[in-house]
Design a protein around this motif. Structure first.
Motif, PDB file in Angstrom:
ATOM      1  N   LEU A 125       0.828  -1.213   0.000  1.00  0.00           N
ATOM      2  CA  LEU A 125       0.000   0.000   0.000  1.00  0.00           C
ATOM      3  C   LEU A 125       0.858   1.257   0.000  1.00  0.00           C
ATOM      4  CD1 LEU A 125      -2.796  -1.086   2.519  1.00  0.00           C
ATOM      5  CD2 LEU A 125      -3.065  -0.721   0.061  1.00  0.00           C
ATOM      6  N   GLU A 126       2.022   1.175   0.655  1.00  0.00           N
ATOM      7  CA  GLU A 126       2.909   2.340   0.675  1.00  0.00           C
ATOM      8  C   GLU A 126       3.616   2.528  -0.655  1.00  0.00           C
ATOM      9  OE1 GLU A 126       5.453   1.823   4.107  1.00  0.00           O
ATOM     10  OE2 GLU A 126       3.627   1.866   5.363  1.00  0.00           O
ATOM     11  N   ALA A 127       3.987   1.418  -1.268  1.00  0.00           N
ATOM     12  CA  ALA A 127       4.790   1.500  -2.496  1.00  0.00           C
ATOM     13  C   ALA A 127       3.951   1.878  -3.708  1.00  0.00           C
ATOM     14  CB  ALA A 127       5.485   0.159  -2.748  1.00  0.00           C
ATOM     15  N   SER A 128       2.717   1.458  -3.723  1.00  0.00           N
ATOM     16  CA  SER A 128       1.869   1.755  -4.876  1.00  0.00           C
ATOM     17  C   SER A 128       0.504   2.214  -4.394  1.00  0.00           C
ATOM     18  CB  SER A 128       1.702   0.508  -5.756  1.00  0.00           C
ATOM     19  OG  SER A 128       0.609   0.705  -6.626  1.00  0.00           O
ATOM     20  N   ALA A 129      -0.010   3.253  -5.020  1.00  0.00           N
ATOM     21  CA  ALA A 129      -1.305   3.794  -4.603  1.00  0.00           C
ATOM     22  C   ALA A 129      -2.459   3.197  -5.405  1.00  0.00           C
ATOM     23  CB  ALA A 129      -1.293   5.314  -4.717  1.00  0.00           C
ATOM     24  N   LEU A 130      -2.187   2.111  -6.125  1.00  0.00           N
ATOM     25  CA  LEU A 130      -3.272   1.479  -6.882  1.00  0.00           C
ATOM     26  C   LEU A 130      -4.226   0.745  -5.939  1.00  0.00           C
ATOM     27  CD1 LEU A 130      -1.390  -0.135  -9.928  1.00  0.00           C
ATOM     28  CD2 LEU A 130      -2.704   1.993  -9.876  1.00  0.00           C
ATOM     29  N   PRO A 131      -5.498   0.660  -6.298  1.00  0.00           N
ATOM     30  CA  PRO A 131      -6.431  -0.171  -5.527  1.00  0.00           C
ATOM     31  C   PRO A 131      -5.937  -1.624  -5.498  1.00  0.00           C
ATOM     32  CG  PRO A 131      -7.633   1.284  -6.991  1.00  0.00           C
ATOM     33  CD  PRO A 131      -6.185   1.412  -7.356  1.00  0.00           C
ATOM     34  N   LEU A 132      -6.337  -2.327  -4.434  1.00  0.00           N
ATOM     35  CA  LEU A 132      -5.707  -3.621  -4.161  1.00  0.00           C
ATOM     36  C   LEU A 132      -6.729  -4.700  -3.830  1.00  0.00           C
ATOM     37  CD1 LEU A 132      -2.952  -5.108  -3.571  1.00  0.00           C
ATOM     38  CD2 LEU A 132      -3.194  -4.326  -1.200  1.00  0.00           C
ATOM     39  N   ILE A 133      -6.479  -5.889  -4.396  1.00  0.00           N
ATOM     40  CA  ILE A 133      -7.192  -7.102  -3.988  1.00  0.00           C
ATOM     41  C   ILE A 133      -6.195  -7.923  -3.175  1.00  0.00           C
ATOM     42  CG2 ILE A 133      -8.328  -9.230  -4.793  1.00  0.00           C
ATOM     43  CD1 ILE A 133      -8.806  -7.781  -7.482  1.00  0.00           C
ATOM     44  N   VAL A 134      -6.590  -8.452  -2.030  1.00  0.00           N
ATOM     45  CA  VAL A 134      -5.707  -9.349  -1.267  1.00  0.00           C
ATOM     46  C   VAL A 134      -6.364 -10.724  -1.177  1.00  0.00           C
ATOM     47  CG1 VAL A 134      -4.446  -9.752   0.876  1.00  0.00           C
ATOM     48  CG2 VAL A 134      -4.863  -7.405   0.102  1.00  0.00           C
ATOM     49  N   MET A 135      -5.640 -11.730  -1.607  1.00  0.00           N
ATOM     50  CA  MET A 135      -6.156 -13.103  -1.592  1.00  0.00           C
ATOM     51  C   MET A 135      -5.333 -13.943  -0.624  1.00  0.00           C
ATOM     52  SD  MET A 135      -8.567 -13.892  -3.876  1.00  0.00           S
ATOM     53  CE  MET A 135      -9.275 -13.273  -5.395  1.00  0.00           C
ATOM     54  N   GLY A 136      -6.011 -14.741   0.177  1.00  0.00           N
ATOM     55  CA  GLY A 136      -5.314 -15.700   1.020  1.00  0.00           C
ATOM     56  C   GLY A 136      -4.710 -16.797   0.163  1.00  0.00           C
ATOM     57  N   PRO A 137      -3.872 -17.650   0.780  1.00  0.00           N
ATOM     58  CA  PRO A 137      -3.203 -18.704   0.003  1.00  0.00           C
ATOM     59  C   PRO A 137      -4.152 -19.794  -0.482  1.00  0.00           C
ATOM     60  CG  PRO A 137      -2.540 -18.777   2.322  1.00  0.00           C
ATOM     61  CD  PRO A 137      -3.399 -17.569   2.161  1.00  0.00           C
ATOM     62  N   GLY A 138      -5.381 -19.847   0.024  1.00  0.00           N
ATOM     63  CA  GLY A 138      -6.332 -20.796  -0.517  1.00  0.00           C
ATOM     64  C   GLY A 138      -6.557 -22.007   0.374  1.00  0.00           C
ATOM     65  N   GLN A 139      -6.176 -21.898   1.634  1.00  0.00           N
ATOM     66  CA  GLN A 139      -6.549 -22.941   2.602  1.00  0.00           C
ATOM     67  C   GLN A 139      -7.351 -22.251   3.693  1.00  0.00           C
ATOM     68  OE1 GLN A 139      -3.541 -25.568   4.026  1.00  0.00           O
ATOM     69  NE2 GLN A 139      -2.977 -26.245   1.967  1.00  0.00           N
ATOM     70  N   ALA A 140      -8.558 -22.733   3.894  1.00  0.00           N
ATOM     71  CA  ALA A 140      -9.536 -22.009   4.693  1.00  0.00           C
ATOM     72  C   ALA A 140      -8.969 -21.428   5.998  1.00  0.00           C
ATOM     73  CB  ALA A 140     -10.721 -22.925   4.980  1.00  0.00           C
ATOM     74  N   GLU A 141      -8.352 -22.277   6.810  1.00  0.00           N
ATOM     75  CA  GLU A 141      -7.908 -21.797   8.129  1.00  0.00           C
ATOM     76  C   GLU A 141      -6.864 -20.712   8.006  1.00  0.00           C
ATOM     77  OE1 GLU A 141      -6.704 -25.062  10.592  1.00  0.00           O
ATOM     78  OE2 GLU A 141      -8.647 -26.041  10.194  1.00  0.00           O
ATOM     79  N   VAL A 142      -5.925 -20.942   7.099  1.00  0.00           N
ATOM     80  CA  VAL A 142      -4.844 -19.963   6.932  1.00  0.00           C
ATOM     81  C   VAL A 142      -5.403 -18.671   6.346  1.00  0.00           C
ATOM     82  CG1 VAL A 142      -2.551 -19.608   5.972  1.00  0.00           C
ATOM     83  CG2 VAL A 142      -3.334 -21.922   6.467  1.00  0.00           C
ATOM     84  N   ASP A 143      -6.298 -18.803   5.390  1.00  0.00           N
ATOM     85  CA  ASP A 143      -6.913 -17.614   4.809  1.00  0.00           C
ATOM     86  C   ASP A 143      -7.512 -16.737   5.908  1.00  0.00           C
ATOM     87  OD1 ASP A 143      -6.255 -18.656   2.390  1.00  0.00           O
ATOM     88  OD2 ASP A 143      -8.285 -18.798   1.584  1.00  0.00           O
ATOM     89  N   ASN A 144      -8.287 -17.359   6.752  1.00  0.00           N
ATOM     90  CA  ASN A 144      -8.945 -16.595   7.818  1.00  0.00           C
ATOM     91  C   ASN A 144      -7.937 -15.964   8.762  1.00  0.00           C
ATOM     92  OD1 ASN A 144     -11.318 -17.397   6.700  1.00  0.00           O
ATOM     93  ND2 ASN A 144     -11.731 -19.018   8.208  1.00  0.00           N
ATOM     94  N   GLU A 145      -6.936 -16.749   9.116  1.00  0.00           N
ATOM     95  CA  GLU A 145      -5.937 -16.299  10.084  1.00  0.00           C
ATOM     96  C   GLU A 145      -5.171 -15.077   9.541  1.00  0.00           C
ATOM     97  OE1 GLU A 145      -2.084 -18.308  12.210  1.00  0.00           O
ATOM     98  OE2 GLU A 145      -3.342 -19.564  10.916  1.00  0.00           O
ATOM     99  N   LEU A 146      -4.936 -15.062   8.217  1.00  0.00           N
ATOM    100  CA  LEU A 146      -4.156 -13.968   7.640  1.00  0.00           C
ATOM    101  C   LEU A 146      -5.025 -12.773   7.246  1.00  0.00           C
ATOM    102  CD1 LEU A 146      -1.699 -15.911   5.264  1.00  0.00           C
ATOM    103  CD2 LEU A 146      -1.372 -15.293   7.666  1.00  0.00           C
ATOM    104  N   ILE A 147      -6.200 -13.059   6.700  1.00  0.00           N
ATOM    105  CA  ILE A 147      -7.005 -11.975   6.119  1.00  0.00           C
ATOM    106  C   ILE A 147      -7.648 -11.102   7.208  1.00  0.00           C
ATOM    107  CG2 ILE A 147      -9.085 -11.480   4.749  1.00  0.00           C
ATOM    108  CD1 ILE A 147      -6.741 -12.194   2.989  1.00  0.00           C
ATOM    109  N   VAL A 148      -8.044 -11.708   8.336  1.00  0.00           N
ATOM    110  CA  VAL A 148      -8.714 -10.917   9.363  1.00  0.00           C
ATOM    111  C   VAL A 148      -7.835  -9.763   9.881  1.00  0.00           C
ATOM    112  CG1 VAL A 148      -9.729 -10.986  11.676  1.00  0.00           C
ATOM    113  CG2 VAL A 148     -10.339 -12.734   9.991  1.00  0.00           C
ATOM    114  N   PRO A 149      -6.602 -10.046  10.307  1.00  0.00           N
ATOM    115  CA  PRO A 149      -5.783  -8.910  10.762  1.00  0.00           C
ATOM    116  C   PRO A 149      -5.485  -7.908   9.641  1.00  0.00           C
ATOM    117  CG  PRO A 149      -4.495 -10.957  10.746  1.00  0.00           C
ATOM    118  CD  PRO A 149      -5.927 -11.336  10.531  1.00  0.00           C
ATOM    119  N   ILE A 150      -5.411  -8.393   8.410  1.00  0.00           N
ATOM    120  CA  ILE A 150      -5.181  -7.466   7.289  1.00  0.00           C
ATOM    121  C   ILE A 150      -6.387  -6.535   7.130  1.00  0.00           C
ATOM    122  CG2 ILE A 150      -5.037  -7.358   4.764  1.00  0.00           C
ATOM    123  CD1 ILE A 150      -3.222  -9.875   4.938  1.00  0.00           C
TER     124      ILE A 150
END
Lengths: 324, 448
Positions: A125-150
């Motif tokens: 977000l600091e390096a580029s001001a373009l709008p952003l999509i963030v995708m988890g790695p594709g395993q449910a538990e890990v996705d949730n664990e990473l995406i929530v704090p983001i």
């Protein structure tokens, strides 16, 4: 007597969806992405002008990818070691927006940590001001664990977050809901499953204009015809007035293309496949353009030359045709 | 316009004689309306009715066939705008263009590899359909000479391009007896071009930069007796081609508008930007072209286009199947594991791709499940322990795989007991439900 050109007039239309908050709206993005709003099939401008051109995202990762084609790694060079540098390079390569796909593990093969994922997103977000999509790695538990704090750490930026699937959507939808983000809803190449997931997500209280639908696809040669027809059918359903299909569509063309042997492998393949790099770029470009013409509003690519070519195609398609 | 079952019934003898093998004339009429029966099955139908029925069953997009020396390129006979509505039938022909100001060597250098091109995709051999020769010199003899040079290295169907009837006359003389497409008649030359098409029994392309003028001209040509026409609306950009292609297909299918009920020819080779040639050709494949003329022949361009054409023209009711058999992923050794899946192409590709791109070696047994995915096949009784055991024996898996670990898809974990009974020498493991999780499974469970 002049021919009367048959024109369709439809009862329904696709919702207009925007994301990426500028300073005016409490974020730091340089622009807002707006897609959707179609009142007829893609680019049939003799009926209704296409309200918003499809947009092109470049996919970047939070660290050097383990499984990307060496062609991509050579093209991007050392920036792949730093998500911020990579984001900058992707912006320079002409992307309208970025998709950051998080890795399952860190450089040493240990499970990815939420703090590191948040740091990577902030760097981007600091390096580029373009709008952003963030995708988890594709395993449910890990996705949730990473995406929530983001989602928490980027409140106000109005990102699009994924992956929401039928088996795992609640946590990410709740995080998006609480922090003014959007979600992407992914269903496996099936009209009814796409629709059903959109219903489940809106049932949680997330407005439909905060959902981007990802009907998934196969790459050229690996099931593109399913993705292509599912998207045509979803768009037709939307125009016929089926509310839960009236969402803009995104497809991860780069991910699918660069998994194929045609794009990934340069040695010990049939001579009839031709030059490796040009073949791979054709593979990605033709997959993207075919799907844009069947209804994709956002295509996520990996190679800069594909971005250039798909951009040329979109510019041509957006031109309102003069009588030939 | 296609007739309804009742309308067809009125034209039948209405004797219920059953000679057509249907119980009643009405039942036969319904089958005819659904295009599931042929009128020839009725021996009693009157000549008058036959003529009426034939006219009504004329396809909305006329079938045009180019042929030469045993090769054919067909376009037309399409009945839908979207492939999911039924299917697209006749794959658009891919042609490579040479010009008559090129030297004989240059022509051969371009044509020979295009003619010889052959690539195998999911077991299907794909090739180019033909060549186009364009007269740019204006010299009838140079045109004929160029065509003869092409014929030295390729016997595939041709599209001859010149708007000068004198030049075209010489060109046709060089390939007497063949059925090329001649391009093109316009408002200035149409009478002479029609004469040539009739004399040589060829199909004829029609060029007008406006659909009204195009339709008016096809009418005149039909009145002259030229039936096999191909349309060029002059569109060269993506947006123009999409608009006019959609309009022509809609007029033909929805309005049964005969003057534009013909295949379309496009020229991606005319693109200003070289990289757009492939994109224009790709759009032409999905959006309604019947003949596609390229200027570039390179395998890296042609291979993706041929695959796209194969994909778009697959019958959505009959998924592409992979040949059942024992497949090798990354040169497996006898002590690598055996993965089992079905012969639905997407299922096969998902499994093979995941394992292959993870750099792992494995044996993959693709069983004959009639082209269904794992869960569908299981539910339909096409993927069960008996079939798996049968294919293990049929493909002599025991001779090649000593590891004797057989991995079932997670979705059919319920089969594991039965498979063990059928194959007592094998240890049955239940793998993940999704292919994407296979590499981790192989790494963590099988090789750990």
């Amino acid at each position: 007597m002049p021919i009367e050109i048959p024109k369709d007039s439809w009862a329904g239309e696709v919702r207009t969806v925007s994301f990426g908050a500028t300073a005016e709206n409490g974020g730091t993005r340089s622009k807002t992405i707006t897609v959707g709003g179609e009142k007829t099939l893609p680019f049939l401008q003799f009926e209704v002008p296409m309200p918003h051109p499809p947009v092109i995202a470049l996919e970047i990762k939070d660290r050097r990818p383990d499984d990307w084609s060496s062609l991509l790694l050579e093209t991007w060079g050392d920036v792949v070691d730093d998500p911020g540098e990579w984001a900058k390079a992707a912006e320079e390569a002409g992307a309208d927006l970025l998709q950051l796909t998080l890795s399952l593990t860190d450089n040493e093969g240990k499970p990815a940590k939420p703090d590191d994922a948040v740091a990577a997103v902030k760097k981007v977000l600091e390096a580029s001001a373009l709008p952003l999509i963030v995708m988890g790695p594709g395993q449910a538990e890990v996705d949730n664990e990473l995406i929530v704090p983001i989602a928490d750490a980027t409140k106000g930026e109005n990102l699009a977050l994924g992956i929401c699937e039928d088996k795992n959507y609640r946590t990410i939808v709740a995080a998006a809901l609480a922090n003014d983000h959007l979600v992407t809803s992914r269903a496996p190449m099936d009209v009814n499953l796409s629709k059903q997931l959109n219903i489940l997500i809106t049932d949680m209280g997330l407005p439909a204009d905060r959902i981007i639908m990802d009907p998934t696809t196969g790459a050229l040669g690996y099931g593109i015809e399913y993705g292509y027809s599912v998207m045509e059918r979803l768009r037709l359903a939307a125009l016929q007035g089926d509310a839960m299909t009236q969402l803009p569509m995104m497809v991860t063309v780069g991910t699918e293309t660069w998994k194929t042997k045609e794009a990934k492998v340069g040695e010990d393949v049939p001579e009839a496949w031709g030059d490796w790099l040009e073949r791979s770029i054709n593979w990605e470009t033709l997959t993207a353009v075919s799907l844009i013409e069947s209804g994709a509003d956002i295509v996520v690519l990996r190679h800069p030359e594909s971005v250039r070519r798909v951009r040329l195609a979109i510019e041509d398609l957006m031109a309102v045709p003069e009588p030939a | 316009m296609a007739l309804t079952g009742i309308e067809i019934y009125k034209l039948l003898p209405q004797t219920n004689c059953k000679d057509c093998d249907y119980p009643t004339c009405l039942a036969f009429a319904m089958k005819l309306a659904a295009k599931q029966a042929e009128l020839s099955a009725c021996p009693h139908v009157s000549e008058e009715s036959k003529a009426q029925l034939a006219a009504s069953s004329e396809p909305p997009v006329r079938l045009v066939t180019l042929s030469a020396n045993g090769h054919e390129a067909k376009a037309g006979n399409e009945v839908v705008l979207f492939r999911h509505e039924k299917t697209f039938y006749n794959k658009p022909g891919l042609f490579v263009r040479v010009k008559d100001d090129m030297s004989a060597d240059e022509i051969k250098t371009k044509v020979s590899p295009a003619d010889a091109y052959n690539v195998v995709y999911v077991g299907i051999e794909l090739e180019m359909d033909g060549l186009a020769v364009e007269a740019v010199s204006g010299d009838p003899n140079a045109f004929a000479a160029a065509i003869r040079v092409v014929r030295e290295v390729s016997q595939r169907p041709l599209i001859l391009i010149s708007k000068d009837p004198a030049v075209m006359t010489e060109g046709l003389r060089a390939i007497d007896g063949e059925k090329p497409l001649i391009y093109a008649a316009d408002q200035d030359n149409w009478e002479a071009m029609a004469e040539l098409a009739l004399q040589h029994e060829t199909s004829l392309a029609v060029f007008e930069e406006d659909l009204d003028a195009l339709a008016a001209l096809t009418q005149k040509l039909k009145d002259k007796g030229v039936d096999d026409l191909v349309l060029d609306s002059g569109a060269r950009s993506l947006n123009q081609l999409l608009a006019t292609g959609t309009q022509i297909r809609r007029l033909a299918l929805k309005e049964n508008f005969r003057p534009l009920g013909f295949p379309i020819i496009t020229f991606p080779g005319d693109a200003d930007e070289p990289a757009m040639e492939s994109v224009l050709a790709a759009q032409s494949i999905a959006k309604y072209a019947g003949f596609i003329v390229l200027d570039t022949f390179t395998p890296e361009l042609i291979y993706p286009l041929l695959v796209l054409r194969e994909n778009i023209y697959t019958d959505p009711q009959k998924p592409i199947q992979v040949q059942p058999g024992l497949y090798e992923i990354n040169d497996p050794k006898p002590d690598d594991a055996l993965l089992v899946t079905t012969n639905f192409s997407i299922t096969y590709f998902s499994v093979a791709n995941e394992v292959e791109s993870a750099g792992q070696s494995a044996w993959l047994l693709v069983t004959d499940a009639e082209g269904m995915s794992v869960l569908t096949a299981w539910a339909a009784g096409k993927f069960d322990s008996e079939r798996i055991a049968k294919d293990v024996k049929r493909f002599e898996v025991d001779d090649k795989v000593s590891n004797k670990q057989l991995v079932l898809p997670g979705h059919v974990a319920v089969l594991s007991g039965e498979v063990e009974e059928e194959l007592p020498d094998w240890q049955v493991r239940v793998g993940p439900r999704e292919a994407v999780d296979l590499p981790a499974f192989i790494k963590q469970v099988l090789t750990a």
